[in-house]
Design a protein around this motif. Structure first.
Motif, PDB file in Angstrom:
ATOM      1  N   GLY A   4      16.194 -52.630 -20.779  1.00  0.00           N
ATOM      2  CA  GLY A   4      17.440 -53.284 -20.412  1.00  0.00           C
ATOM      3  C   GLY A   4      17.195 -54.471 -19.506  1.00  0.00           C
ATOM      4  O   GLY A   4      16.097 -54.688 -18.998  1.00  0.00           O
ATOM      5  N   ASP A   5      18.229 -55.221 -19.309  1.00  0.00           N
ATOM      6  CA  ASP A   5      18.158 -56.387 -18.435  1.00  0.00           C
ATOM      7  C   ASP A   5      18.152 -55.909 -16.988  1.00  0.00           C
ATOM      8  O   ASP A   5      19.124 -55.307 -16.533  1.00  0.00           O
ATOM      9  CB  ASP A   5      19.363 -57.292 -18.709  1.00  0.00           C
ATOM     10  N   GLU A   8      21.267 -56.940 -14.955  1.00  0.00           N
ATOM     11  CA  GLU A   8      22.598 -56.682 -15.495  1.00  0.00           C
ATOM     12  C   GLU A   8      23.598 -56.187 -14.447  1.00  0.00           C
ATOM     13  O   GLU A   8      24.695 -56.734 -14.310  1.00  0.00           O
ATOM     14  CB  GLU A   8      22.492 -55.673 -16.645  1.00  0.00           C
ATOM     15  N   TRP A  65      29.695 -62.646 -18.188  1.00  0.00           N
ATOM     16  CA  TRP A  65      28.364 -62.394 -18.750  1.00  0.00           C
ATOM     17  C   TRP A  65      28.384 -61.150 -19.620  1.00  0.00           C
ATOM     18  O   TRP A  65      28.816 -60.084 -19.207  1.00  0.00           O
ATOM     19  CB  TRP A  65      27.327 -62.226 -17.641  1.00  0.00           C
ATOM     20  N   PRO A  67      25.808 -58.835 -21.585  1.00  0.00           N
ATOM     21  CA  PRO A  67      24.396 -58.543 -21.827  1.00  0.00           C
ATOM     22  C   PRO A  67      24.143 -58.327 -23.319  1.00  0.00           C
ATOM     23  O   PRO A  67      25.033 -57.962 -24.064  1.00  0.00           O
ATOM     24  CB  PRO A  67      24.151 -57.264 -21.034  1.00  0.00           C
ATOM     25  N   ARG A  71      18.206 -61.929 -21.858  1.00  0.00           N
ATOM     26  CA  ARG A  71      18.216 -61.437 -20.480  1.00  0.00           C
ATOM     27  C   ARG A  71      18.770 -62.530 -19.578  1.00  0.00           C
ATOM     28  O   ARG A  71      18.609 -63.717 -19.851  1.00  0.00           O
ATOM     29  CB  ARG A  71      16.799 -61.059 -20.051  1.00  0.00           C
ATOM     30  N   PHE A  72      19.395 -62.144 -18.492  1.00  0.00           N
ATOM     31  CA  PHE A  72      19.976 -63.109 -17.565  1.00  0.00           C
ATOM     32  C   PHE A  72      18.902 -64.042 -17.021  1.00  0.00           C
ATOM     33  O   PHE A  72      19.113 -65.243 -16.912  1.00  0.00           O
ATOM     34  CB  PHE A  72      20.695 -62.382 -16.422  1.00  0.00           C
TER      35      PHE A  72
END
Length: 182
Positions: A4-5, A8, A65, A67, A71-72
């Protein structure tokens, strides 16, 4: 992505206006973005402007944003790089009759250390590389991104990134060949 990011939850808190999250995100991202912009532009003041604009865009983007696609951190680096390229393009587009006033690029009297000279030479050689090669080397070697992460930021395949890295390294070796130890 297989993981995962990591940003996030923090970005979601920033989107809700949490001041502690804003400070945490800045603390997490500021040093790398500043380093990236300064290496791309070769000018600290311009780099600070780019990083400030990058964070302003991040704050505006945070409430919406979503997700998933990127990725950020990848998005944030892409924004910073695009802003750097905008400035580099403007530098080339501004004709002038008189050269700008610049400080003496020669070594100061107290800069006799060889390491400083090597650093300056490497920085000069980096500035002379084509933009995309400089970007690839900066992301992989100075930002310590993996080839996969850097390729994502640059919007390239890993193979294309590796080609840019190889050409950039060859260019640096050629520019710094006189520094090689016998």
């Amino acid at each position: 992505m297989d993981e995962g990011d990591p940003d996030e939850a923090l970005v979601a808190r920033v989107g809700r206006g949490d001041p502690a999250a804003v400070r945490a995100l800045m603390a997490r991202k500021l040093p790398r973005l500043m380093s990236l912009a300064q290496r791309m532009l070769g000018d600290r003041a311009e780099a600070e402007d780019v990083v400030q604009e990058t964070f302003l865009r991040a704050w505006r983007q945070a409430p919406g944003w979503k997700p998933g696609a990127a990725r950020f951190d990848t998005w944030l680096h892409r924004v910073a790089l695009n802003l750097c390229y905008d400035r580099l393009r403007r530098r080339r587009e501004v004709p002038t009759d008189t050269p700008p006033e610049r400080p003496d690029d020669g070594p100061a009297p107290d800069r006799g250390l060889e390491a400083q000279d090597v650093g300056r030479r490497v920085a000069d050689a980096m500035r002379r590389l084509p933009d995309r090669q400089r970007e690839a080397i900066t992301l992989c070697h100075y930002q310590e991104m993996t080839n996969i992460e850097a390729a994502a930021v640059m919007g390239l395949s890993v193979e294309a990134l590796e080609s840019l890295l190889a050409r950039g390294r060859r260019g640096l070796r050629a520019a710094l060949a006189d520094m090689a130890q016998p």
